[in-house]
Motif scaffolding. Structure first.
Motif, PDB file in Angstrom:
ATOM      1  N   SER A 108       0.842  -1.203   0.000  1.00  0.00           N
ATOM      2  CA  SER A 108       0.000   0.000   0.000  1.00  0.00           C
ATOM      3  C   SER A 108       0.874   1.249   0.000  1.00  0.00           C
ATOM      4  N   PRO A 109       0.267   2.437  -0.255  1.00  0.00           N
ATOM      5  CA  PRO A 109       1.057   3.674  -0.203  1.00  0.00           C
ATOM      6  C   PRO A 109       1.803   3.804   1.129  1.00  0.00           C
ATOM      7  N   ILE A 110       3.009   4.297   1.039  1.00  0.00           N
ATOM      8  CA  ILE A 110       3.916   4.362   2.182  1.00  0.00           C
ATOM      9  C   ILE A 110       3.719   5.654   2.956  1.00  0.00           C
ATOM     10  N   GLU A 120      21.608  13.343  -0.049  1.00  0.00           N
ATOM     11  CA  GLU A 120      20.870  12.195  -0.570  1.00  0.00           C
ATOM     12  C   GLU A 120      21.833  11.243  -1.266  1.00  0.00           C
ATOM     13  N   PRO A 121      21.538   9.952  -1.177  1.00  0.00           N
ATOM     14  CA  PRO A 121      22.400   8.988  -1.868  1.00  0.00           C
ATOM     15  C   PRO A 121      22.398   9.240  -3.375  1.00  0.00           C
ATOM     16  N   GLU A 122      23.551   9.055  -3.974  1.00  0.00           N
ATOM     17  CA  GLU A 122      23.676   9.228  -5.415  1.00  0.00           C
ATOM     18  C   GLU A 122      22.982   8.065  -6.125  1.00  0.00           C
ATOM     19  N   GLY A 123      22.132   8.370  -7.081  1.00  0.00           N
ATOM     20  CA  GLY A 123      21.497   7.334  -7.889  1.00  0.00           C
ATOM     21  C   GLY A 123      20.090   6.949  -7.472  1.00  0.00           C
ATOM     22  N   LEU A 124      19.715   7.210  -6.214  1.00  0.00           N
ATOM     23  CA  LEU A 124      18.379   6.830  -5.756  1.00  0.00           C
ATOM     24  C   LEU A 124      17.916   7.782  -4.666  1.00  0.00           C
ATOM     25  N   GLU A 126      15.019   9.062  -1.914  1.00  0.00           N
ATOM     26  CA  GLU A 126      14.099   8.380  -1.013  1.00  0.00           C
ATOM     27  C   GLU A 126      12.711   8.209  -1.627  1.00  0.00           C
ATOM     28  N   ARG A 127      12.182   9.236  -2.251  1.00  0.00           N
ATOM     29  CA  ARG A 127      10.842   9.164  -2.847  1.00  0.00           C
ATOM     30  C   ARG A 127      10.787   8.122  -3.970  1.00  0.00           C
ATOM     31  N   GLU A 128      11.879   8.010  -4.737  1.00  0.00           N
ATOM     32  CA  GLU A 128      11.942   6.976  -5.774  1.00  0.00           C
ATOM     33  C   GLU A 128      11.888   5.580  -5.150  1.00  0.00           C
ATOM     34  N   TYR A 129      12.638   5.399  -4.070  1.00  0.00           N
ATOM     35  CA  TYR A 129      12.653   4.117  -3.351  1.00  0.00           C
ATOM     36  C   TYR A 129      11.242   3.747  -2.900  1.00  0.00           C
ATOM     37  N   TYR A 130      10.545   4.712  -2.292  1.00  0.00           N
ATOM     38  CA  TYR A 130       9.167   4.465  -1.860  1.00  0.00           C
ATOM     39  C   TYR A 130       8.276   4.116  -3.059  1.00  0.00           C
ATOM     40  N   GLY A 131       8.467   4.840  -4.148  1.00  0.00           N
ATOM     41  CA  GLY A 131       7.680   4.572  -5.356  1.00  0.00           C
ATOM     42  C   GLY A 131       7.900   3.162  -5.886  1.00  0.00           C
ATOM     43  N   TYR A 132       9.145   2.705  -5.890  1.00  0.00           N
ATOM     44  CA  TYR A 132       9.432   1.338  -6.333  1.00  0.00           C
ATOM     45  C   TYR A 132       8.768   0.322  -5.406  1.00  0.00           C
ATOM     46  N   LEU A 133       8.837   0.565  -4.100  1.00  0.00           N
ATOM     47  CA  LEU A 133       8.191  -0.352  -3.154  1.00  0.00           C
ATOM     48  C   LEU A 133       6.679  -0.404  -3.390  1.00  0.00           C
ATOM     49  N   GLU A 134       6.071   0.743  -3.642  1.00  0.00           N
ATOM     50  CA  GLU A 134       4.625   0.794  -3.867  1.00  0.00           C
ATOM     51  C   GLU A 134       4.205   0.090  -5.159  1.00  0.00           C
ATOM     52  N   GLN A 135       5.146  -0.097  -6.088  1.00  0.00           N
ATOM     53  CA  GLN A 135       4.847  -0.775  -7.355  1.00  0.00           C
ATOM     54  C   GLN A 135       5.249  -2.257  -7.356  1.00  0.00           C
ATOM     55  N   VAL A 136       5.765  -2.752  -6.239  1.00  0.00           N
ATOM     56  CA  VAL A 136       6.187  -4.152  -6.167  1.00  0.00           C
ATOM     57  C   VAL A 136       4.985  -5.059  -6.405  1.00  0.00           C
TER      58      VAL A 136
END
Length: 167
Positions: A108-110, A120-124, A126-136
């Motif tokens: 579900s939405p995080i 912020e980490p280079e390459g990823l 935080e919001r992108e990470y959450y988005g990927y998790l929400e699309q799993v």
């Protein structure tokens, strides 16, 4: 003579079918040795994002680079019986999830804390990470790796590869 030919042909067909079944079950047994079909083995552990792999096989982010940059504690995942939680970069997050058939999972939405990140980490992000998790939509446990299958906002497949971290 015709009966002998029919019986021989039938015998050959039966032998081929059993041979194919034995080979298939051997492949299945081999696959079961390297992957788990039980979600219980995924729950209750701290998982760290080791790498994010795009459809082309390109690694978008890797754990070694994060650790060298002093960000070894970001992008973690804990799965219990009802929800996922963990640490993004730098916020803590959580979300309920549901399991389906054939290793399907839906997150579900995080929700999470709202701290501002200084670096912020280079390459990823935080919001992108959450988005990927929400699309799993699928999970796979292979030896010591948890793979979560997701997609980019453009619909391209991406795999989040986690390893279990000792607590």
């Amino acid at each position: 003579m015709k009966d002998y030919f029919r019986i021989s042909t039938l015998g050959l067909v039966v032998a081929l079918v059993f041979s194919a079944c034995a080979t298939k079950s051997g492949v299945i047994a081999e696959k079961l040795e390297i992957s788990s079909l039980s979600f219980d083995e995924v729950q209750g552990k701290v998982w760290v994002l080791d790498e994010l792999v795009s459809e082309s096989g390109k690694t978008v982010i890797n754990r070694q680079k994060l650790e060298l940059d002093g960000m070894g504690d970001v992008f973690t995942l804990v799965i219990d019986e009802e929800r996922i939680s963990g640490k993004g970069a730098p916020n803590r997050y959580f979300s309920p999830y549901t399991l389906g058939d054939d290793q399907e999972i839906s997150i579900s939405p995080i929700a999470g804390t709202l701290m501002m990140s200084i670096v912020e980490p280079e390459g990823l992000q935080e919001r992108e990470y959450y988005g990927y998790l929400e699309q799993v939509n699928q999970w796979l446990l292979t030896r010591d790796k948890l793979e979560l299958y997701s997609e980019t906002p453009e619909g391209d497949p991406i795999i989040l590869v986690f390893t279990s971290k000792e607590i």
